[in-house]
Design a protein around this motif. Structure first.
Motif, PDB file in Angstrom:
ATOM      1  N   ASP A  74       0.710  -1.156   0.136  1.00 47.73           N
ATOM      2  CA  ASP A  74      -0.143   0.073  -0.052  1.00 47.73           C
ATOM      3  C   ASP A  74       0.904   1.213   0.011  1.00 47.73           C
ATOM      4  O   ASP A  74       0.502   2.327  -0.495  1.00 47.73           O
ATOM      5  N   GLN A  75       2.003   1.342   0.579  1.00 44.94           N
ATOM      6  CA  GLN A  75       3.171   2.189   0.685  1.00 44.94           C
ATOM      7  C   GLN A  75       4.459   1.536   0.794  1.00 44.94           C
ATOM      8  O   GLN A  75       4.837   1.081   1.765  1.00 44.94           O
ATOM      9  N   SER A  78       7.044   0.080   3.615  1.00 43.67           N
ATOM     10  CA  SER A  78       6.503  -0.120   4.823  1.00 43.67           C
ATOM     11  C   SER A  78       5.256  -0.900   4.937  1.00 43.67           C
ATOM     12  O   SER A  78       5.177  -1.426   6.173  1.00 43.67           O
ATOM     13  N   HIS A  79       4.325  -0.525   4.324  1.00 40.06           N
ATOM     14  CA  HIS A  79       2.863  -1.026   4.377  1.00 40.06           C
ATOM     15  C   HIS A  79       2.583  -2.201   3.276  1.00 40.06           C
ATOM     16  O   HIS A  79       2.065  -1.879   2.323  1.00 40.06           O
ATOM     17  N   LYS A  82      -2.838  -5.644   3.452  1.00 39.44           N
ATOM     18  CA  LYS A  82      -3.428  -6.325   4.692  1.00 39.44           C
ATOM     19  C   LYS A  82      -4.403  -7.456   3.939  1.00 39.44           C
ATOM     20  O   LYS A  82      -4.755  -8.369   4.677  1.00 39.44           O
ATOM     21  N   GLN A  89       2.465 -11.448   4.040  1.00 34.96           N
ATOM     22  CA  GLN A  89       3.184 -10.121   4.167  1.00 34.96           C
ATOM     23  C   GLN A  89       4.797 -10.318   4.710  1.00 34.96           C
ATOM     24  O   GLN A  89       5.652  -9.497   4.086  1.00 34.96           O
TER      25      GLN A  89
END
Length: 193
Positions: A74-75, A78-79, A82, A89
């Motif tokens: 998503d970023q 770092s992200h 989910k 992940q």
């Protein structure tokens, strides 16, 4: 996504050109909200050919693989989405760190490497945690972050011991010894203030 998956032939030893439609399928699959399916059935199964790591070991496709892995974030870096399982992940974080490091983007490698370490510890996956801590220690030593390198070298030994894997226990003690040798040879205090 479905068209690219269905029309791309699976070959025993595809070229990077042969894999291009699958890399595109990863982008389309993630945009369609199919992150887990795309990770499992396209990226892991068909591009890397599972634990063979075909795309980057055989073809040296670090840039293409980093582009594909970026789709699961998503970023970046770092992200992770989910929509992926905790295990997926953690794996994606580790792959991102591997590709960034291979491409010489060392400063960018720190964040996904640290997140991969946290994920391994959180999941009680001691082999992954030990490997992540070891890799992080080596990277930090390369970047001159000696205190962090020492801390992670010690953690890699602790996690390797928890894993029970004899090879990891031996190998990561070597990394710890490298960090200690660097401290000694460069007259660096073992603990930073």
């Amino acid at each position: 996504y479905e068209h690219l998956c269905a029309t791309t032939e699976d070959k025993d030893e595809p070229t990077l050109e042969d894999l291009q439609p699958l890399y595109q399928a990863v982008a389309h699959g993630c945009q369609a909200g199919l992150q887990q399916e795309t990770c499992d059935n396209v990226y892991f199964a068909r591009i890397t050919k599972g634990n063979k790591h075909y795309s980057w070991k055989k073809l040296g496709s670090f840039g293409a693989d980093l582009g594909a892995v970026a789709c699961f974030f998503d970023q970046p870096w770092s992200h992770v989405s989910k929509s992926l399982t905790d295990a997926a992940q953690a794996w994606i974080l580790g792959q991102a760190a591997l590709y960034l490091r291979a491409l010489g983007r060392l400063a960018e490698t720190l964040e996904p490497m640290r997140a991969s370490l946290e994920a391994g510890v959180k999941q009680d996956n001691w082999e992954q945690a030990a490997s992540s801590a070891n890799n992080l220690s080596e990277l930090e030593l390369t970047l001159g972050e000696v205190a962090g390198s020492m801390r992670n070298a010690e953690q890699s030994v602790t996690y390797a011991d928890r894993s029970g894997d004899a090879f990891l226990r031996m190998a990561f003690r070597t990394t710890h010894a490298d960090a200690l040798t660097f401290l000694r040879d460069n007259d660096v205090p073992e603990r930073a203030p």
